[in-house]
Motif scaffolding. Structure first.
Motif, PDB file in Angstrom:
ATOM      1  N   ILE A  36       0.835  -1.204   0.000  1.00 39.92           N
ATOM      2  CA  ILE A  36       0.000   0.000   0.000  1.00 39.92           C
ATOM      3  C   ILE A  36       0.870   1.255   0.000  1.00 39.92           C
ATOM      4  O   ILE A  36       0.609   2.206  -0.740  1.00 39.92           O
ATOM      5  CB  ILE A  36      -0.967  -0.021   1.198  1.00 39.92           C
ATOM      6  N   ALA A  37       1.925   1.257   0.804  1.00 41.72           N
ATOM      7  CA  ALA A  37       2.819   2.418   0.852  1.00 41.72           C
ATOM      8  C   ALA A  37       3.537   2.613  -0.471  1.00 41.72           C
ATOM      9  O   ALA A  37       3.655   3.750  -0.964  1.00 41.72           O
ATOM     10  CB  ALA A  37       3.828   2.240   1.984  1.00 41.72           C
ATOM     11  N   SER A  38       4.001   1.530  -1.089  1.00 44.82           N
ATOM     12  CA  SER A  38       4.692   1.670  -2.373  1.00 44.82           C
ATOM     13  C   SER A  38       3.720   2.091  -3.470  1.00 44.82           C
ATOM     14  O   SER A  38       4.091   2.839  -4.375  1.00 44.82           O
ATOM     15  CB  SER A  38       5.400   0.372  -2.747  1.00 44.82           C
ATOM     16  N   HIS A  39       2.455   1.646  -3.389  1.00 44.72           N
ATOM     17  CA  HIS A  39       1.435   2.063  -4.349  1.00 44.72           C
ATOM     18  C   HIS A  39       1.211   3.572  -4.239  1.00 44.72           C
ATOM     19  O   HIS A  39       1.156   4.277  -5.250  1.00 44.72           O
ATOM     20  CB  HIS A  39       0.134   1.299  -4.078  1.00 44.72           C
ATOM     21  N   ARG A  40       1.088   4.085  -3.019  1.00 47.90           N
ATOM     22  CA  ARG A  40       0.867   5.514  -2.811  1.00 47.90           C
ATOM     23  C   ARG A  40       2.042   6.329  -3.330  1.00 47.90           C
ATOM     24  O   ARG A  40       1.864   7.340  -4.009  1.00 47.90           O
ATOM     25  CB  ARG A  40       0.636   5.823  -1.334  1.00 47.90           C
ATOM     26  N   SER A  56      -4.704   4.898  -3.190  1.00 45.79           N
ATOM     27  CA  SER A  56      -4.270   3.889  -2.227  1.00 45.79           C
ATOM     28  C   SER A  56      -5.390   3.525  -1.264  1.00 45.79           C
ATOM     29  O   SER A  56      -5.489   2.376  -0.831  1.00 45.79           O
ATOM     30  CB  SER A  56      -3.056   4.394  -1.452  1.00 45.79           C
ATOM     31  N   ALA A  57      -6.248   4.496  -0.928  1.00 42.06           N
ATOM     32  CA  ALA A  57      -7.409   4.189  -0.097  1.00 42.06           C
ATOM     33  C   ALA A  57      -8.335   3.232  -0.842  1.00 42.06           C
ATOM     34  O   ALA A  57      -8.901   2.303  -0.248  1.00 42.06           O
ATOM     35  CB  ALA A  57      -8.149   5.460   0.275  1.00 42.06           C
ATOM     36  N   HIS A  58      -8.473   3.423  -2.137  1.00 44.75           N
ATOM     37  CA  HIS A  58      -9.283   2.517  -2.960  1.00 44.75           C
ATOM     38  C   HIS A  58      -8.677   1.119  -2.958  1.00 44.75           C
ATOM     39  O   HIS A  58      -9.392   0.123  -2.845  1.00 44.75           O
ATOM     40  CB  HIS A  58      -9.390   3.064  -4.379  1.00 44.75           C
ATOM     41  N   LEU A  59      -7.349   1.032  -3.079  1.00 44.93           N
ATOM     42  CA  LEU A  59      -6.669  -0.262  -3.015  1.00 44.93           C
ATOM     43  C   LEU A  59      -6.919  -0.926  -1.663  1.00 44.93           C
ATOM     44  O   LEU A  59      -7.215  -2.130  -1.595  1.00 44.93           O
ATOM     45  CB  LEU A  59      -5.168  -0.084  -3.241  1.00 44.93           C
ATOM     46  N   LEU A  60      -6.832  -0.156  -0.592  1.00 47.70           N
ATOM     47  CA  LEU A  60      -7.052  -0.686   0.754  1.00 47.70           C
ATOM     48  C   LEU A  60      -8.473  -1.224   0.914  1.00 47.70           C
ATOM     49  O   LEU A  60      -8.682  -2.315   1.448  1.00 47.70           O
ATOM     50  CB  LEU A  60      -6.777   0.400   1.789  1.00 47.70           C
ATOM     51  N   LEU A  61      -9.460  -0.476   0.405  1.00 51.38           N
ATOM     52  CA  LEU A  61     -10.849  -0.926   0.496  1.00 51.38           C
ATOM     53  C   LEU A  61     -11.101  -2.150  -0.379  1.00 51.38           C
ATOM     54  O   LEU A  61     -11.879  -3.033  -0.003  1.00 51.38           O
ATOM     55  CB  LEU A  61     -11.799   0.212   0.118  1.00 51.38           C
ATOM     56  N   THR A  62     -10.428  -2.226  -1.522  1.00 44.45           N
ATOM     57  CA  THR A  62     -10.545  -3.408  -2.376  1.00 44.45           C
ATOM     58  C   THR A  62      -9.988  -4.635  -1.675  1.00 44.45           C
ATOM     59  O   THR A  62     -10.585  -5.724  -1.728  1.00 44.45           O
ATOM     60  CB  THR A  62      -9.807  -3.173  -3.707  1.00 44.45           C
ATOM     61  N   ILE A  63      -8.860  -4.484  -1.004  1.00 43.01           N
ATOM     62  CA  ILE A  63      -8.261  -5.583  -0.251  1.00 43.01           C
ATOM     63  C   ILE A  63      -9.206  -6.029   0.861  1.00 43.01           C
ATOM     64  O   ILE A  63      -9.442  -7.225   1.059  1.00 43.01           O
ATOM     65  CB  ILE A  63      -6.887  -5.170   0.311  1.00 43.01           C
ATOM     66  N   ALA A  64      -9.765  -5.058   1.598  1.00 42.09           N
ATOM     67  CA  ALA A  64     -10.695  -5.384   2.693  1.00 42.09           C
ATOM     68  C   ALA A  64     -11.933  -6.106   2.167  1.00 42.09           C
ATOM     69  O   ALA A  64     -12.400  -7.078   2.769  1.00 42.09           O
ATOM     70  CB  ALA A  64     -11.094  -4.120   3.435  1.00 42.09           C
TER      71      ALA A  64
END
Length: 112
Positions: A36-40, A56-64
């Motif tokens: 997530i950090a490297s994506h941001r 990155s928030a979208h990536l985090l929500l997709t993972i969740a």
């Protein structure tokens, strides 16, 4: 000459509290060495701070969402996941061309 039209980057109206919480979680990962950090950082270089945070928030929500959907625990892919994926893709292409009968000598230097 074709001129590419820039895609719009407006976010849709959604749950503001969820968006705020997801962005805060992304900012909490800024000093960690994870996907997530490297994506941001990668998005921020190209498009700026806010777009990097939201992406990155979208990536985090997709993972969740995928964790909740499948019930499987999260497996961290690592910060260099995309580079490894690209290298594997290149190796697969080289193997494919070798099967077709071409001779390829992979060099250490990248040519543009």
């Amino acid at each position: 000459m074709l001129v590419k039209k820039k895609k719009t980057s407006k976010t849709t109206q959604g749950n503001k509290a969820l968006k705020t919480m997801a962005v805060e979680c992304v900012l909490a990962t800024s000093r960690q060495n994870n996907r997530i950090a490297s994506h941001r950082k990668r998005i921020t270089k190209r498009q700026g701070k806010m777009k990097g945070r939201i992406a990155s928030a979208h990536l985090l929500l997709t993972i969740a969402y995928n964790i909740l959907k499948t019930g499987e625990p999260y497996q961290e892919l690592g910060s260099n996941y995309l580079e490894e994926k690209q290298n594997n893709k290149e190796l697969k292409m080289i193997e494919y061309l070798k099967k077709k009968g071409y001779t390829i000598d992979p060099s250490e230097q990248q040519t543009a």
